[in-house]
Design a protein around this motif. Structure first.
Motif, PDB file in Angstrom:
ATOM      1  N   VAL A   1       0.843  -1.199   0.000  1.00  0.00           N
ATOM      2  CA  VAL A   1       0.000   0.000   0.000  1.00  0.00           C
ATOM      3  C   VAL A   1       0.876   1.245   0.000  1.00  0.00           C
ATOM      4  N   ASP A   2       1.957   1.228   0.801  1.00  0.00           N
ATOM      5  CA  ASP A   2       2.881   2.361   0.830  1.00  0.00           C
ATOM      6  C   ASP A   2       3.596   2.520  -0.518  1.00  0.00           C
ATOM      7  N   GLY A   3       3.936   1.388  -1.129  1.00  0.00           N
ATOM      8  CA  GLY A   3       4.579   1.441  -2.434  1.00  0.00           C
ATOM      9  C   GLY A   3       3.676   2.042  -3.497  1.00  0.00           C
ATOM     10  N   GLN A   4       2.397   1.696  -3.450  1.00  0.00           N
ATOM     11  CA  GLN A   4       1.438   2.253  -4.392  1.00  0.00           C
ATOM     12  C   GLN A   4       1.269   3.756  -4.183  1.00  0.00           C
ATOM     13  N   ALA A   5       1.295   4.176  -2.927  1.00  0.00           N
ATOM     14  CA  ALA A   5       1.175   5.612  -2.626  1.00  0.00           C
ATOM     15  C   ALA A   5       2.416   6.379  -3.080  1.00  0.00           C
ATOM     16  N   PHE A   6       3.570   5.725  -2.995  1.00  0.00           N
ATOM     17  CA  PHE A   6       4.833   6.387  -3.329  1.00  0.00           C
ATOM     18  C   PHE A   6       5.077   6.465  -4.837  1.00  0.00           C
ATOM     19  N   LEU A   7       4.528   5.536  -5.610  1.00  0.00           N
ATOM     20  CA  LEU A   7       4.860   5.409  -7.030  1.00  0.00           C
ATOM     21  C   LEU A   7       4.627   6.686  -7.850  1.00  0.00           C
ATOM     22  N   PRO A   8       3.459   7.334  -7.800  1.00  0.00           N
ATOM     23  CA  PRO A   8       3.276   8.535  -8.633  1.00  0.00           C
ATOM     24  C   PRO A   8       4.229   9.660  -8.250  1.00  0.00           C
ATOM     25  N   HIS A   9       4.562   9.752  -6.973  1.00  0.00           N
ATOM     26  CA  HIS A   9       5.506  10.783  -6.529  1.00  0.00           C
ATOM     27  C   HIS A   9       6.933  10.440  -6.954  1.00  0.00           C
ATOM     28  N   ALA A  10       7.239   9.148  -7.027  1.00  0.00           N
ATOM     29  CA  ALA A  10       8.571   8.725  -7.448  1.00  0.00           C
ATOM     30  C   ALA A  10       8.797   9.029  -8.927  1.00  0.00           C
ATOM     31  N   ARG A  11       7.747   8.938  -9.731  1.00  0.00           N
ATOM     32  CA  ARG A  11       7.896   9.199 -11.167  1.00  0.00           C
ATOM     33  C   ARG A  11       8.193  10.681 -11.448  1.00  0.00           C
ATOM     34  N   GLU A  12       7.691  11.566 -10.584  1.00  0.00           N
ATOM     35  CA  GLU A  12       7.841  12.998 -10.841  1.00  0.00           C
ATOM     36  C   GLU A  12       9.301  13.456 -10.869  1.00  0.00           C
ATOM     37  N   PRO A  13      10.147  13.113  -9.873  1.00  0.00           N
ATOM     38  CA  PRO A  13      11.553  13.560  -9.967  1.00  0.00           C
ATOM     39  C   PRO A  13      12.279  12.954 -11.159  1.00  0.00           C
ATOM     40  N   LEU A  14      11.857  11.778 -11.609  1.00  0.00           N
ATOM     41  CA  LEU A  14      12.480  11.202 -12.801  1.00  0.00           C
ATOM     42  C   LEU A  14      12.128  12.015 -14.040  1.00  0.00           C
ATOM     43  N   ARG A  15      10.880  12.500 -14.117  1.00  0.00           N
ATOM     44  CA  ARG A  15      10.493  13.364 -15.231  1.00  0.00           C
ATOM     45  C   ARG A  15      11.241  14.689 -15.175  1.00  0.00           C
ATOM     46  N   VAL A  16      11.400  15.230 -13.966  1.00  0.00           N
ATOM     47  CA  VAL A  16      12.155  16.477 -13.809  1.00  0.00           C
ATOM     48  C   VAL A  16      13.598  16.281 -14.251  1.00  0.00           C
ATOM     49  N   ALA A  17      14.196  15.150 -13.840  1.00  0.00           N
ATOM     50  CA  ALA A  17      15.583  14.865 -14.218  1.00  0.00           C
ATOM     51  C   ALA A  17      15.716  14.732 -15.731  1.00  0.00           C
ATOM     52  N   GLU A  18      14.723  14.102 -16.366  1.00  0.00           N
ATOM     53  CA  GLU A  18      14.774  13.939 -17.822  1.00  0.00           C
ATOM     54  C   GLU A  18      14.678  15.288 -18.519  1.00  0.00           C
ATOM     55  N   ARG A  19      13.807  16.164 -18.023  1.00  0.00           N
ATOM     56  CA  ARG A  19      13.693  17.491 -18.623  1.00  0.00           C
ATOM     57  C   ARG A  19      14.972  18.294 -18.417  1.00  0.00           C
ATOM     58  N   ALA A  20      15.575  18.163 -17.239  1.00  0.00           N
ATOM     59  CA  ALA A  20      16.831  18.867 -16.970  1.00  0.00           C
ATOM     60  C   ALA A  20      17.931  18.379 -17.905  1.00  0.00           C
ATOM     61  N   ASP A  21      17.979  17.071 -18.129  1.00  0.00           N
ATOM     62  CA  ASP A  21      18.977  16.506 -19.035  1.00  0.00           C
ATOM     63  C   ASP A  21      18.756  17.013 -20.454  1.00  0.00           C
ATOM     64  N   ALA A  22      17.492  17.049 -20.879  1.00  0.00           N
ATOM     65  CA  ALA A  22      17.185  17.489 -22.237  1.00  0.00           C
ATOM     66  C   ALA A  22      17.490  18.966 -22.435  1.00  0.00           C
ATOM     67  N   SER A  23      17.443  19.749 -21.343  1.00  0.00           N
ATOM     68  CA  SER A  23      17.663  21.185 -21.464  1.00  0.00           C
ATOM     69  C   SER A  23      19.101  21.534 -21.785  1.00  0.00           C
ATOM     70  N   VAL A  24      20.023  20.599 -21.531  1.00  0.00           N
ATOM     71  CA  VAL A  24      21.434  20.903 -21.763  1.00  0.00           C
ATOM     72  C   VAL A  24      22.105  19.955 -22.741  1.00  0.00           C
ATOM     73  N   ARG A  25      21.524  18.834 -23.016  1.00  0.00           N
ATOM     74  CA  ARG A  25      22.178  17.864 -23.888  1.00  0.00           C
ATOM     75  C   ARG A  25      22.078  18.313 -25.345  1.00  0.00           C
ATOM     76  N   PRO A  26      23.214  18.410 -26.061  1.00  0.00           N
ATOM     77  CA  PRO A  26      23.176  18.836 -27.457  1.00  0.00           C
ATOM     78  C   PRO A  26      22.231  17.972 -28.270  1.00  0.00           C
ATOM     79  N   GLY A  27      21.405  18.652 -29.063  1.00  0.00           N
ATOM     80  CA  GLY A  27      20.459  17.946 -29.906  1.00  0.00           C
ATOM     81  C   GLY A  27      19.120  17.728 -29.256  1.00  0.00           C
ATOM     82  N   ARG A  28      19.056  17.855 -27.911  1.00  0.00           N
ATOM     83  CA  ARG A  28      17.774  17.644 -27.219  1.00  0.00           C
ATOM     84  C   ARG A  28      17.232  18.947 -26.652  1.00  0.00           C
ATOM     85  N   ARG A  29      18.018  20.002 -26.701  1.00  0.00           N
ATOM     86  CA  ARG A  29      17.529  21.312 -26.278  1.00  0.00           C
ATOM     87  C   ARG A  29      17.491  22.241 -27.493  1.00  0.00           C
ATOM     88  N   ALA A  30      16.776  23.346 -27.341  1.00  0.00           N
ATOM     89  CA  ALA A  30      16.678  24.315 -28.429  1.00  0.00           C
ATOM     90  C   ALA A  30      18.029  24.987 -28.655  1.00  0.00           C
TER      91      ALA A  30
END
Length: 319
Positions: free
Chosen positions: A59-88
């Motif tokens: 039950v705790d794992g199910q509650a934690f899962l959507p919140h765990a995905r959010e920092p991974l999405r933030v990290a992916e956006r941060a990576d894309a913002s600086v990686r050549p070819g993935r940022r403007a």
């Protein structure tokens, strides 16, 4: 919180098995177990229960899962913002009305798949080079005199030789001329309020005025291009200089005239400035496009400032 442990937790939750998650992450199953154990200890809860069919979220794992995905999405956006070819690709066009803005817009028409971040930095060539060196922008356009100091990582290539035009209203004495020589401008008031008094722009127009005896009036408050065009349209003596590729719009009632300046044709040389270690693939595409568009002035009789003439054998450091 350990981001890799969170990433591992999400992988196990999606795979349903420690072993499959380990394969997906290219790590050992032991490493997966260790990361999950560390995360559970930090959170002070159990996240999975082991069953014959694999691992199921508590039950705790199910509650934690959507919140765990959010920092991974933030990290992916941060990576894309600086990686050549993935940022403007961030390009300083200096002014959205001048030829460089038009060139970058034409480049985008040819390559609509390339994401661009078009900006205008209010600076001279020194500030522009500093911005490129610092990574504030990927590229910029400026005239680069031969005596200009260039850091080792900076490269330049001349991409635009822009002739001038005289902009006058219908009552100006030169309004009906098909072309004018620079010498013919002597005695006429060339009004350019707010002309940059710094760096290469000031040096260019100072030399132009001295060589041809032209009076360039920079006095007066700057109310914007629209106000300037209105003043010129209503005047019998005011005129201004604009680049051949500059884009201005005005009402038909103004009846403004753009008159080429020739024999010789004053040319303002502009270069693209970039870092040689910038690996953004769109930067190379932009350089190739500008190189393909590079043409010499059709007027064989051109005038360049002396600092450009002295640099004729090797005007800029190119690669």
């Amino acid at each position: 919180m350990d981001l890799e442990a969170v990433r591992t937790f999400v992988a196990v939750a999606e795979a349903g098995q420690f072993q499959k998650a380990a394969a997906d992450l290219s790590i050992t199953q032991q490493a997966v177990s260790k990361r999950i154990a560390g995360l559970e200890k930090e959170l002070d809860v159990r996240l999975f229960t082991r069953t014959a069919r694999g691992s199921q979220l508590t039950v705790d794992g199910q509650a934690f899962l959507p919140h765990a995905r959010e920092p991974l999405r933030v990290a992916e956006r941060a990576d894309a913002s600086v990686r050549p070819g993935r940022r403007a690709l961030r390009v300083d066009v200096v002014n959205r009305r001048i030829v460089t803005a038009g060139l970058v817009q034409d480049f985008y028409r040819v390559h609509p798949e390339i994401e661009l971040d078009v900006v205008t930095l209010d600076t001279d060539v020194d500030g522009a080079i500093a911005a490129v060196e610092a990574g504030t922008v990927d590229a910029t356009f400026h005239a680069v005199p031969p005596q200009q100091h260039l850091p080792d990582v900076i490269r330049t290539a001349r991409v635009v030789d822009e002739p001038h035009q005289l902009l006058v209203g219908p009552r100006h004495p030169l309004a009906n001329a098909r072309a004018v020589t620079p010498g013919r401008l002597a005695g006429h008031r060339i009004w350019m309020p707010g002309l940059d008094a710094r760096g290469e722009v000031a040096a260019y127009y100072d030399e132009l005025a001295t060589v041809f005896g032209v009076t360039i009036d920079v006095v007066g408050p700057v109310f914007g291009n629209e106000a300037l065009l209105a003043e010129i349209a209503d005047s019998s003596d005011l005129a201004t200089l604009v680049g051949e590729g500059s884009r201005y719009l005005w009402p038909d009632s103004y009846d403004l005239r753009r008159i080429p300046v020739r024999d010789p044709s004053p040319v303002y040389p502009m270069s693209l400035i970039w870092r040689d270690d910038n690996l953004h693939p769109a930067l190379r595409e932009l350089r190739n496009y500008l190189d393909s568009r590079r043409t010499d002035s059709p007027d064989v009789n051109v005038w360049l400032p002396k600092w450009e003439q002295r640099a004729a054998p090797s005007p800029t450091r190119e690669v």
